[in-house]
Design a protein around this motif. Structure first.
Motif, PDB file in Angstrom:
ATOM      1  N   CYS A   2      -3.483   5.284  -2.237  1.00  0.00           N
ATOM      2  CA  CYS A   2      -3.839   6.843  -2.433  1.00  0.00           C
ATOM      3  C   CYS A   2      -4.856   7.019  -1.470  1.00  0.00           C
ATOM      4  CB  CYS A   2      -4.418   6.771  -3.895  1.00  0.00           C
ATOM      5  SG  CYS A   2      -5.074   8.400  -4.333  1.00  0.00           S
ATOM      6  N   LEU A   3      -4.392   8.333  -0.728  1.00  0.00           N
ATOM      7  CA  LEU A   3      -5.305   8.897   0.283  1.00  0.00           C
ATOM      8  C   LEU A   3      -6.659   9.454  -0.188  1.00  0.00           C
ATOM      9  CD1 LEU A   3      -2.589  10.875   2.415  1.00  0.00           C
ATOM     10  CD2 LEU A   3      -3.624   8.614   2.718  1.00  0.00           C
ATOM     11  N   LYS A   4      -6.727   9.779  -1.740  1.00  0.00           N
ATOM     12  CA  LYS A   4      -7.963  10.230  -2.301  1.00  0.00           C
ATOM     13  C   LYS A   4      -8.856   9.347  -2.724  1.00  0.00           C
ATOM     14  CE  LYS A   4      -5.959  14.503  -3.715  1.00  0.00           C
ATOM     15  NZ  LYS A   4      -5.562  15.719  -4.808  1.00  0.00           N
ATOM     16  N   CYS A   5      -8.195   8.147  -3.268  1.00  0.00           N
ATOM     17  CA  CYS A   5      -9.064   7.272  -3.805  1.00  0.00           C
ATOM     18  C   CYS A   5      -9.225   5.779  -3.115  1.00  0.00           C
ATOM     19  CB  CYS A   5      -9.058   6.622  -5.385  1.00  0.00           C
ATOM     20  SG  CYS A   5      -7.543   6.177  -5.594  1.00  0.00           S
ATOM     21  N   GLY A   6      -8.088   5.522  -2.210  1.00  0.00           N
ATOM     22  CA  GLY A   6      -8.004   4.414  -1.734  1.00  0.00           C
ATOM     23  C   GLY A   6      -7.328   3.421  -2.529  1.00  0.00           C
ATOM     24  N   CYS A   7      -7.031   3.794  -3.504  1.00  0.00           N
ATOM     25  CA  CYS A   7      -6.262   2.522  -4.334  1.00  0.00           C
ATOM     26  C   CYS A   7      -4.914   2.183  -3.970  1.00  0.00           C
ATOM     27  CB  CYS A   7      -6.089   3.087  -5.691  1.00  0.00           C
ATOM     28  SG  CYS A   7      -5.273   2.040  -7.063  1.00  0.00           S
ATOM     29  N   VAL A   8      -4.791   0.959  -3.826  1.00  0.00           N
ATOM     30  CA  VAL A   8      -3.464   0.075  -3.281  1.00  0.00           C
ATOM     31  C   VAL A   8      -2.655  -0.196  -4.424  1.00  0.00           C
ATOM     32  CG1 VAL A   8      -2.563  -1.551  -1.769  1.00  0.00           C
ATOM     33  CG2 VAL A   8      -4.604  -0.472  -1.085  1.00  0.00           C
ATOM     34  N   GLU A   9      -1.278  -0.003  -4.512  1.00  0.00           N
ATOM     35  CA  GLU A   9      -0.470  -0.301  -5.496  1.00  0.00           C
ATOM     36  C   GLU A   9       0.700  -0.966  -4.906  1.00  0.00           C
ATOM     37  OE1 GLU A   9       0.956   1.835  -9.631  1.00  0.00           O
ATOM     38  OE2 GLU A   9       0.882   2.893  -7.779  1.00  0.00           O
ATOM     39  N   PRO A  10       1.333  -2.150  -5.365  1.00  0.00           N
ATOM     40  CA  PRO A  10       2.485  -2.806  -4.912  1.00  0.00           C
ATOM     41  C   PRO A  10       3.645  -1.684  -5.075  1.00  0.00           C
ATOM     42  CG  PRO A  10       1.165  -4.280  -6.255  1.00  0.00           C
ATOM     43  CD  PRO A  10       0.660  -2.824  -6.327  1.00  0.00           C
ATOM     44  N   VAL A  11       4.556  -1.794  -4.297  1.00  0.00           N
ATOM     45  CA  VAL A  11       5.891  -0.898  -4.242  1.00  0.00           C
ATOM     46  C   VAL A  11       6.489  -1.049  -5.523  1.00  0.00           C
ATOM     47  CG1 VAL A  11       7.916  -0.363  -3.003  1.00  0.00           C
ATOM     48  CG2 VAL A  11       5.844  -0.830  -1.635  1.00  0.00           C
ATOM     49  N   GLU A  12       6.757  -2.103  -5.931  1.00  0.00           N
ATOM     50  CA  GLU A  12       7.432  -2.228  -7.322  1.00  0.00           C
ATOM     51  C   GLU A  12       6.825  -1.566  -8.261  1.00  0.00           C
ATOM     52  OE1 GLU A  12      10.001  -5.735  -9.950  1.00  0.00           O
ATOM     53  OE2 GLU A  12       9.031  -6.082  -8.169  1.00  0.00           O
ATOM     54  N   LEU A  13       5.620  -1.737  -8.657  1.00  0.00           N
ATOM     55  CA  LEU A  13       4.838  -1.255  -9.668  1.00  0.00           C
ATOM     56  C   LEU A  13       5.077   0.375  -9.431  1.00  0.00           C
ATOM     57  CD1 LEU A  13       1.616  -3.565 -10.212  1.00  0.00           C
ATOM     58  CD2 LEU A  13       3.800  -3.155 -11.618  1.00  0.00           C
TER      59      LEU A  13
END
Length: 71
Positions: A2-13
């Motif tokens: 996420c460009l706003k909060c910097g949260c990283v999420e795996p592609v599958e999820l």
């Protein structure tokens, strides 16, 4: 990511979350690789989306008319 909060999420999820959002907003539309590809525009690989959908949903049909349903 996420460009706003910097949260990283795996592609599958991310794809599975997008599918759930799509199903909630459009309950009558079929889940296809193309629909999800257009819905989550961040993921640039149809092959990745297709692999995730085949792993987590039941595949119905062949070719451009194929779609996925929940098990």
């Amino acid at each position: 990511m996420c460009l706003k909060c910097g949260c990283v999420e795996p592609v599958e999820l991310a794809v599975l979350r997008s599918v759930e959002e799509f199903k909630l907003l459009f309950p009558d539309k079929k889940i296809t690789t193309q629909m999800i590809y257009e819905w989550c525009a961040v993921i640039k690989s149809r092959k990745t989306i297709r692999r995730i959908l085949r792993t987590n949903f039941k595949h119905i049909g062949y070719g451009s008319s194929s779609y996925y349903v929940s098990d």
